[in-house]
Design a protein around this motif. Structure first.
Motif, short mmCIF file in Angstrom:
data_model
loop_
_atom_site.label_atom_id
_atom_site.label_comp_id
_atom_site.label_asym_id
_atom_site.label_seq_id
_atom_site.Cartn_x
_atom_site.Cartn_y
_atom_site.Cartn_z
N VAL A 247 0.85 -1.20 0.00
CA VAL A 247 0.00 0.00 0.00
C VAL A 247 0.88 1.25 0.00
CG1 VAL A 247 -1.78 1.29 1.22
CG2 VAL A 247 -1.83 -1.21 1.25
N LEU A 248 0.58 2.19 -0.91
CA LEU A 248 1.26 3.48 -0.97
C LEU A 248 0.24 4.59 -0.74
CD1 LEU A 248 3.51 3.04 -4.16
CD2 LEU A 248 4.01 2.38 -1.81
N LEU A 249 0.63 5.62 -0.01
CA LEU A 249 -0.25 6.76 0.27
C LEU A 249 0.14 7.93 -0.62
CD1 LEU A 249 -0.65 4.96 2.79
CD2 LEU A 249 -0.73 7.04 4.17
N VAL A 250 -0.87 8.58 -1.22
CA VAL A 250 -0.61 9.73 -2.09
C VAL A 250 -1.58 10.86 -1.75
CG1 VAL A 250 0.14 8.18 -3.94
CG2 VAL A 250 -2.19 9.08 -3.96
N GLY A 251 -1.28 12.05 -2.29
CA GLY A 251 -2.15 13.20 -2.08
C GLY A 251 -2.27 13.56 -0.61
N ASP A 252 -3.44 14.05 -0.21
CA ASP A 252 -3.65 14.46 1.18
C ASP A 252 -3.50 13.29 2.14
OD1 ASP A 252 -4.20 16.89 0.04
OD2 ASP A 252 -6.34 16.89 0.50
N ALA A 253 -3.81 12.08 1.70
CA ALA A 253 -3.70 10.91 2.56
C ALA A 253 -2.27 10.66 3.02
CB ALA A 253 -4.23 9.67 1.84
N ALA A 254 -1.29 11.17 2.27
CA ALA A 254 0.13 10.94 2.59
C ALA A 254 0.66 11.95 3.59
CB ALA A 254 0.96 11.00 1.31
N GLY A 255 -0.20 12.84 4.09
CA GLY A 255 0.22 13.85 5.05
C GLY A 255 -0.03 15.24 4.51
N TYR A 256 -0.33 16.17 5.41
CA TYR A 256 -0.73 17.51 4.96
C TYR A 256 -0.26 18.53 5.98
CZ TYR A 256 -3.78 20.82 2.50
OH TYR A 256 -4.28 21.86 1.76
N VAL A 257 0.26 19.64 5.49
CA VAL A 257 0.71 20.71 6.38
C VAL A 257 -0.39 21.77 6.51
CG1 VAL A 257 2.47 22.47 6.83
CG2 VAL A 257 3.12 20.31 5.75
N ASP A 258 -0.72 22.45 5.42
CA ASP A 258 -1.73 23.50 5.45
C ASP A 258 -2.03 23.92 4.02
OD1 ASP A 258 -2.97 25.33 7.77
OD2 ASP A 258 -2.68 26.59 6.00
N ALA A 259 -3.15 24.60 3.85
CA ALA A 259 -3.54 25.08 2.52
C ALA A 259 -3.00 26.48 2.22
CB ALA A 259 -5.07 25.09 2.41
N VAL A 276 2.93 5.76 -8.93
CA VAL A 276 2.72 4.86 -10.06
C VAL A 276 4.03 4.56 -10.77
CG1 VAL A 276 1.64 4.66 -12.34
CG2 VAL A 276 0.33 5.55 -10.40
N ASP A 277 4.87 5.56 -10.96
CA ASP A 277 6.15 5.34 -11.63
C ASP A 277 7.03 4.38 -10.83
OD1 ASP A 277 5.34 7.03 -13.60
OD2 ASP A 277 6.58 8.73 -12.97
N ALA A 278 7.00 4.49 -9.50
CA ALA A 278 7.78 3.58 -8.66
C ALA A 278 7.28 2.15 -8.82
CB ALA A 278 7.72 4.01 -7.20
N LEU A 279 5.97 1.97 -8.87
CA LEU A 279 5.41 0.64 -9.05
C LEU A 279 5.73 0.09 -10.44
CD1 LEU A 279 1.88 1.08 -7.39
CD2 LEU A 279 3.93 0.04 -6.41
N ALA A 280 5.56 0.94 -11.46
CA ALA A 280 5.80 0.49 -12.83
C ALA A 280 7.26 0.10 -13.07
CB ALA A 280 5.38 1.59 -13.81
N SER A 281 8.17 0.74 -12.35
CA SER A 281 9.59 0.43 -12.51
C SER A 281 10.04 -0.74 -11.63
CB SER A 281 10.44 1.66 -12.18
OG SER A 281 10.29 2.01 -10.80
N GLY A 282 9.10 -1.28 -10.83
CA GLY A 282 9.45 -2.40 -9.97
C GLY A 282 10.23 -2.01 -8.74
N ARG A 283 10.18 -0.71 -8.36
CA ARG A 283 10.91 -0.24 -7.19
C ARG A 283 10.00 0.58 -6.27
NH1 ARG A 283 16.05 -1.04 -6.80
NH2 ARG A 283 16.26 0.69 -5.31
N PRO A 284 8.98 -0.07 -5.72
CA PRO A 284 8.06 0.66 -4.84
C PRO A 284 8.76 1.24 -3.62
CG PRO A 284 7.76 -1.72 -4.65
CD PRO A 284 8.63 -1.49 -5.84
N GLN A 285 9.88 0.64 -3.22
CA GLN A 285 10.60 1.13 -2.05
C GLN A 285 11.20 2.51 -2.27
OE1 GLN A 285 11.46 -1.39 -4.00
NE2 GLN A 285 13.68 -1.43 -4.40
N ASP A 286 11.25 2.95 -3.54
CA ASP A 286 11.78 4.28 -3.83
C ASP A 286 10.76 5.39 -3.58
OD1 ASP A 286 14.11 3.06 -4.61
OD2 ASP A 286 13.78 3.32 -6.76
N TYR A 287 9.49 5.03 -3.48
CA TYR A 287 8.45 6.06 -3.42
C TYR A 287 8.57 7.00 -2.21
CZ TYR A 287 3.99 8.34 -2.62
OH TYR A 287 3.02 9.27 -2.34
#
Length: 337
Positions: A247-259, A276-287
């Motif tokens: 599972v990878l978190l993106v957008g606001d779900a990945a953390g938020y400071v302020d608007a 998505v690029d990390a998954l497509a390249s087979g290196r999710p650990q880079d995300y």
């Protein structure tokens, strides 16, 4: 088996789905609401966000944004973007354009809400679907993040946002940030005789009460409100990690400071693409490291402004400081674009 299951069909989730489909991955989005979806949002997209949407093939129309203007009372200081403009876009217009592009690429959108994620050795399962990977794009108060135990400590800084539209012709091509000791008001020109006004504050009051803190602005908008007030908060969200198993978190779900700096949509698209690029390249650990690089400048600048805005004495110094040091103000605005 599905390549990528996406929890949440907002800008981050649909951007992830579009990028995945363009890279030949089967993407399925789980979203309980029907398109187009409206929500509390400043509705200004930074130039980098406009470019990222264009790269995804998302055609969206709106009002050009040439820069940022800080306003206090009768005085204002502005800084223009370098290069192409940003865009003031109704949230529903943006969502409809993202949704249409996803449909065009064959993305499947399933009605529902991801509440529980079950992990396997090489897969995840949720909502009766099984996939190799899951992207959590389910917003500020992400149920997936909470269910995985990734919520960080609750912040002592609790700020809230409210937004309303007003039927008045835009009077500028700049996003105006009006400052007061109670908070900020963000005026975004949206075209077609419409502006959006979002107020941010640590004080929980009615929208009309917040707007009264900006007398000149309130007088310009009097009697011209249209549509409901939409709200969000508390805005500050801390996250322990941005990856847990498959599972990878993106957008606001990945953390938020302020608007404060208005980069929500641009960062949503950027972090979704990086995942998505990390998954497509087979290196999710880079995300996680990619997320850190993409958001570092935003977190530093927003955190600094937030520290000043959080105290009435220093909040009143922000616009005068920008006025006295225009080169520094321009540099800060261009760093965020």
């Amino acid at each position: 088996m599905i390549d990528l299951l996406i929890a949440g069909g907002g800008p981050a989730g649909l951007s992830a789905a579009i990028r995945a489909a363009a890279r030949g991955m089967e993407a399925v989005v789980v979203e309980p609401r029907t398109a187009p979806v409206d929500k509390a949002c400043g509705e200004g997209i930074m130039p980098s966000g406009v470019a990222a949407l264009r790269e995804l093939g998302v055609a969206v129309s709106g009002h050009p944004l040439r820069g940022i203007r800080y306003v206090e009372g009768a005085r204002g200081t502005e800084a223009a973007f370098r290069g192409p403009p940003g865009l003031g876009v109704r949230r529903t217009t943006l969502h409809a354009a993202l949704h249409a592009r996803a449909m065009e690429l064959g993305v499947r959108i399933v009605p529902g809400k991801v509440a529980e994620v079950r992990h396997g050795h090489d897969r995840v399962a949720a909502c009766g679907l099984t996939a190799r990977w899951l992207i959590a794009a389910d917003g500020l108060h992400s149920p997936v993040r909470r269910g995985l135990g990734l919520d960080g400590p609750v912040s002592t800084v609790r700020r809230y946002g409210l937004r309303r539209h007003f039927r008045v012709a835009p009077w500028t091509e700049f996003v105006e940030v009006h400052w007061s000791r109670h908070g900020e008001a963000y005026v975004t020109p949206l075209g077609d005789g419409l502006v959006g006004v979002a107020v941010l504050s640590g004080e929980r009051r009615a929208y009309e009460s917040h707007l009264a803190s900006f007398p000149r602005l309130a007088a310009m908008l009097a009697g011209r409100d249209t549509g409901p007030v939409r709200g969000a908060g508390p805005l500050r969200q801390r996250v322990r990690a941005r990856q847990a198993g498959h599972v990878l978190l993106v957008g606001d779900a990945a953390g938020y400071v302020d608007a404060l700096t208005g980069e929500g949509v641009a960062l949503a698209v950027a972090t979704a693409g990086a995942a998505v690029d990390a998954l497509a390249s087979g290196r999710p650990q880079d995300y996680p490291a990619r997320w850190d690089r993409l958001t570092r400048r935003h977190r530093l600048l927003t955190g600094g402004l937030l520290a000043l805005a959080g105290h009435p004495a220093t909040a009143r110094m922000i616009e005068p400081a920008a006025h006295r040091a225009p080169a520094l103000f321009r540099a800060a605005v261009r760093a965020l674009q």
